[in-house]
Design a protein around this motif. Structure first.
Motif, PDB file in Angstrom:
ATOM      1  N   ARG A  82       0.813  -1.205   0.000  1.00 40.96           N
ATOM      2  CA  ARG A  82       0.000   0.000   0.000  1.00 40.96           C
ATOM      3  C   ARG A  82       0.853   1.264   0.000  1.00 40.96           C
ATOM      4  O   ARG A  82       0.461   2.286  -0.552  1.00 40.96           O
ATOM      5  CB  ARG A  82      -0.932   0.001   1.212  1.00 40.96           C
ATOM      6  CG  ARG A  82      -1.953  -1.127   1.194  1.00 40.96           C
ATOM      7  CD  ARG A  82      -2.826  -1.091   2.439  1.00 40.96           C
ATOM      8  NE  ARG A  82      -3.566   0.158   2.559  1.00 40.96           N
ATOM      9  CZ  ARG A  82      -4.750   0.367   2.012  1.00 40.96           C
ATOM     10  NH1 ARG A  82      -5.316  -0.575   1.292  1.00 40.96           N
ATOM     11  NH2 ARG A  82      -5.378   1.518   2.180  1.00 40.96           N
ATOM     12  N   HIS A  83       2.036   1.197   0.605  1.00 46.14           N
ATOM     13  CA  HIS A  83       2.899   2.376   0.645  1.00 46.14           C
ATOM     14  C   HIS A  83       3.372   2.745  -0.762  1.00 46.14           C
ATOM     15  O   HIS A  83       3.467   3.929  -1.104  1.00 46.14           O
ATOM     16  CB  HIS A  83       4.093   2.132   1.563  1.00 46.14           C
ATOM     17  CG  HIS A  83       3.720   2.012   3.006  1.00 46.14           C
ATOM     18  ND1 HIS A  83       3.199   3.061   3.733  1.00 46.14           N
ATOM     19  CD2 HIS A  83       3.781   0.954   3.873  1.00 46.14           C
ATOM     20  CE1 HIS A  83       2.957   2.670   4.985  1.00 46.14           C
ATOM     21  NE2 HIS A  83       3.294   1.398   5.083  1.00 46.14           N
ATOM     22  N   ALA A  84       3.671   1.731  -1.571  1.00 46.30           N
ATOM     23  CA  ALA A  84       4.104   1.999  -2.942  1.00 46.30           C
ATOM     24  C   ALA A  84       2.971   2.628  -3.740  1.00 46.30           C
ATOM     25  O   ALA A  84       3.180   3.563  -4.520  1.00 46.30           O
ATOM     26  CB  ALA A  84       4.573   0.702  -3.609  1.00 46.30           C
ATOM     27  N   LEU A  85       1.757   2.130  -3.546  1.00 38.83           N
ATOM     28  CA  LEU A  85       0.606   2.701  -4.238  1.00 38.83           C
ATOM     29  C   LEU A  85       0.347   4.124  -3.780  1.00 38.83           C
ATOM     30  O   LEU A  85      -0.014   4.992  -4.582  1.00 38.83           O
ATOM     31  CB  LEU A  85      -0.641   1.846  -3.990  1.00 38.83           C
ATOM     32  CG  LEU A  85      -0.766   0.559  -4.800  1.00 38.83           C
ATOM     33  CD1 LEU A  85      -2.058  -0.170  -4.446  1.00 38.83           C
ATOM     34  CD2 LEU A  85      -0.735   0.848  -6.288  1.00 38.83           C
ATOM     35  N   SER A  86       0.530   4.374  -2.488  1.00 40.17           N
ATOM     36  CA  SER A  86       0.331   5.717  -1.959  1.00 40.17           C
ATOM     37  C   SER A  86       1.329   6.690  -2.581  1.00 40.17           C
ATOM     38  O   SER A  86       0.964   7.811  -2.965  1.00 40.17           O
ATOM     39  CB  SER A  86       0.476   5.711  -0.432  1.00 40.17           C
ATOM     40  OG  SER A  86       0.319   7.009   0.094  1.00 40.17           O
ATOM     41  N   ALA A  87       2.577   6.277  -2.700  1.00 40.20           N
ATOM     42  CA  ALA A  87       3.593   7.131  -3.316  1.00 40.20           C
ATOM     43  C   ALA A  87       3.255   7.395  -4.785  1.00 40.20           C
ATOM     44  O   ALA A  87       3.412   8.523  -5.274  1.00 40.20           O
ATOM     45  CB  ALA A  87       4.967   6.478  -3.199  1.00 40.20           C
ATOM     46  N   LEU A  88       2.773   6.371  -5.480  1.00 40.61           N
ATOM     47  CA  LEU A  88       2.389   6.537  -6.883  1.00 40.61           C
ATOM     48  C   LEU A  88       1.223   7.511  -7.012  1.00 40.61           C
ATOM     49  O   LEU A  88       1.172   8.316  -7.948  1.00 40.61           O
ATOM     50  CB  LEU A  88       2.021   5.180  -7.485  1.00 40.61           C
ATOM     51  CG  LEU A  88       1.567   5.183  -8.948  1.00 40.61           C
ATOM     52  CD1 LEU A  88       2.650   5.787  -9.846  1.00 40.61           C
ATOM     53  CD2 LEU A  88       1.216   3.766  -9.401  1.00 40.61           C
ATOM     54  N   PHE A  89       0.304   7.464  -6.054  1.00 38.00           N
ATOM     55  CA  PHE A  89      -0.837   8.384  -6.081  1.00 38.00           C
ATOM     56  C   PHE A  89      -0.376   9.834  -6.027  1.00 38.00           C
ATOM     57  O   PHE A  89      -0.840  10.680  -6.801  1.00 38.00           O
ATOM     58  CB  PHE A  89      -1.769   8.100  -4.909  1.00 38.00           C
ATOM     59  CG  PHE A  89      -2.777   9.204  -4.673  1.00 38.00           C
ATOM     60  CD1 PHE A  89      -3.896   9.325  -5.475  1.00 38.00           C
ATOM     61  CD2 PHE A  89      -2.583  10.128  -3.648  1.00 38.00           C
ATOM     62  CE1 PHE A  89      -4.809  10.349  -5.272  1.00 38.00           C
ATOM     63  CE2 PHE A  89      -3.487  11.153  -3.430  1.00 38.00           C
ATOM     64  CZ  PHE A  89      -4.609  11.266  -4.247  1.00 38.00           C
ATOM     65  N   TRP A  90       0.541  10.148  -5.111  1.00 43.86           N
ATOM     66  CA  TRP A  90       0.992  11.528  -4.978  1.00 43.86           C
ATOM     67  C   TRP A  90       1.770  11.975  -6.205  1.00 43.86           C
ATOM     68  O   TRP A  90       1.695  13.146  -6.610  1.00 43.86           O
ATOM     69  CB  TRP A  90       1.834  11.688  -3.707  1.00 43.86           C
ATOM     70  CG  TRP A  90       1.026  11.515  -2.455  1.00 43.86           C
ATOM     71  CD1 TRP A  90       1.139  10.520  -1.535  1.00 43.86           C
ATOM     72  CD2 TRP A  90      -0.049  12.355  -2.012  1.00 43.86           C
ATOM     73  NE1 TRP A  90       0.210  10.677  -0.533  1.00 43.86           N
ATOM     74  CE2 TRP A  90      -0.544  11.794  -0.803  1.00 43.86           C
ATOM     75  CE3 TRP A  90      -0.641  13.507  -2.518  1.00 43.86           C
ATOM     76  CZ2 TRP A  90      -1.588  12.354  -0.101  1.00 43.86           C
ATOM     77  CZ3 TRP A  90      -1.700  14.067  -1.821  1.00 43.86           C
ATOM     78  CH2 TRP A  90      -2.155  13.501  -0.616  1.00 43.86           C
ATOM     79  N   CYS A  91       2.506  11.061  -6.838  1.00 45.62           N
ATOM     80  CA  CYS A  91       3.202  11.402  -8.078  1.00 45.62           C
ATOM     81  C   CYS A  91       2.199  11.731  -9.186  1.00 45.62           C
ATOM     82  O   CYS A  91       2.374  12.710  -9.934  1.00 45.62           O
ATOM     83  CB  CYS A  91       4.103  10.246  -8.512  1.00 45.62           C
ATOM     84  SG  CYS A  91       5.541   9.965  -7.451  1.00 45.62           S
ATOM     85  N   LEU A  92       1.143  10.923  -9.274  1.00 46.79           N
ATOM     86  CA  LEU A  92       0.114  11.173 -10.282  1.00 46.79           C
ATOM     87  C   LEU A  92      -0.651  12.455  -9.988  1.00 46.79           C
ATOM     88  O   LEU A  92      -1.043  13.185 -10.905  1.00 46.79           O
ATOM     89  CB  LEU A  92      -0.849   9.985 -10.343  1.00 46.79           C
ATOM     90  CG  LEU A  92      -0.281   8.689 -10.932  1.00 46.79           C
ATOM     91  CD1 LEU A  92      -1.269   7.537 -10.737  1.00 46.79           C
ATOM     92  CD2 LEU A  92       0.022   8.868 -12.411  1.00 46.79           C
ATOM     93  N   ALA A  93      -0.874  12.736  -8.700  1.00 46.61           N
ATOM     94  CA  ALA A  93      -1.564  13.972  -8.325  1.00 46.61           C
ATOM     95  C   ALA A  93      -0.742  15.190  -8.739  1.00 46.61           C
ATOM     96  O   ALA A  93      -1.290  16.180  -9.253  1.00 46.61           O
ATOM     97  CB  ALA A  93      -1.826  13.988  -6.824  1.00 46.61           C
TER      98      ALA A  93
END
Length: 221
Positions: A82-93
């Motif tokens: 989930r941490h990797a997905l969370s980091a990807l979310f902020w990059c996409l944001a």
């Protein structure tokens, strides 16, 4: 005169999906996406003007079906990282904010990449972000507020633009932006509290009452 039709297409998409709600959801979503996405790629993104009205069905069909797929496949696709997905979310944001700041219209290929890849990924990874209690309440409120903003921002913009030009005799982008943002947020909050929430609560009670009545009815009656 150009008109905006996005809400109309959203209503149509929800009505169609309600009609096929007992069918194989994933299979229907995949078929709808493939057909709609093919039309978007061949004919373009439209539905926001009278000239491109019919393209709106493919536009909403591809996006709506992708949302359905994300909803049904989220648990199967979401890994434990989930941490990797969370980091990807902020990059996409951040990527989304950067695209919004660009003053020129994006190429059609970039629009397709955002529509079919980056935006769905932003929604999917966003579901894996861990929030505090305060952040959760804030996000829930902003989520509730998003629909009134979606419905009201364009007519309010038109009214404000017309009033400012009538009183000043010209355009004033800085003043117009300030007034529009404040008016949209204020009107959306009032709409949410005085109309949207009461109507949703009423419908929830009606649906709940009907479900409880149907479940209490003997099968042989």
């Amino acid at each position: 005169m150009d008109l905006s039709f996005p809400l109309f297409f959203e209503v149509v998409a929800n009505g169609v999906w309600w009609a096929v709600r007992f069918g194989p959801q994933v299979s229907i979503a995949v078929a709808t996406f493939l057909l709609s996405a093919s039309c978007v790629i061949v004919y373009g993104i439209g539905g926001d003007t009278t000239a491109t009205f019919w393209l709106g069905f493919a536009h909403v069909g591809s996006s709506f079906s992708l949302g359905v797929l994300i909803y049904h496949l989220n648990e199967a696709l979401a890994p434990k990282k989930r941490h990797a997905l969370s980091a990807l979310f902020w990059c996409l944001a951040l990527l989304m904010l950067g695209l919004f700041c660009i003053q020129v219209e994006a190429l059609f290929s970039i629009k397709l990449l955002w529509k079919f890849a980056f935006a769905p990924a932003l929604v999917w990874t966003g579901s894996s972000v861990d929030l505090s209690a305060i952040q959760t309440r804030l996000c829930r409120y902003l989520g509730d507020l998003s629909y009134p903003i979606y419905a009201l921002h364009y007519p309010i913009f038109c009214w404000v633009n017309g009033v400012i030009q009538a009183f000043t005799g010209g355009k004033n982008p800085a003043l117009e932006t300030l007034v529009v943002v404040f008016a949209v947020l204020a009107a959306s909050h009032l709409f949410l509290q005085l109309y949207d929430k009461p109507v949703r609560s009423y419908l929830d009670r009606r649906v709940g009452w009907r479900r409880s009545t149907n479940s209490a009815t003997p099968s042989g009656s």
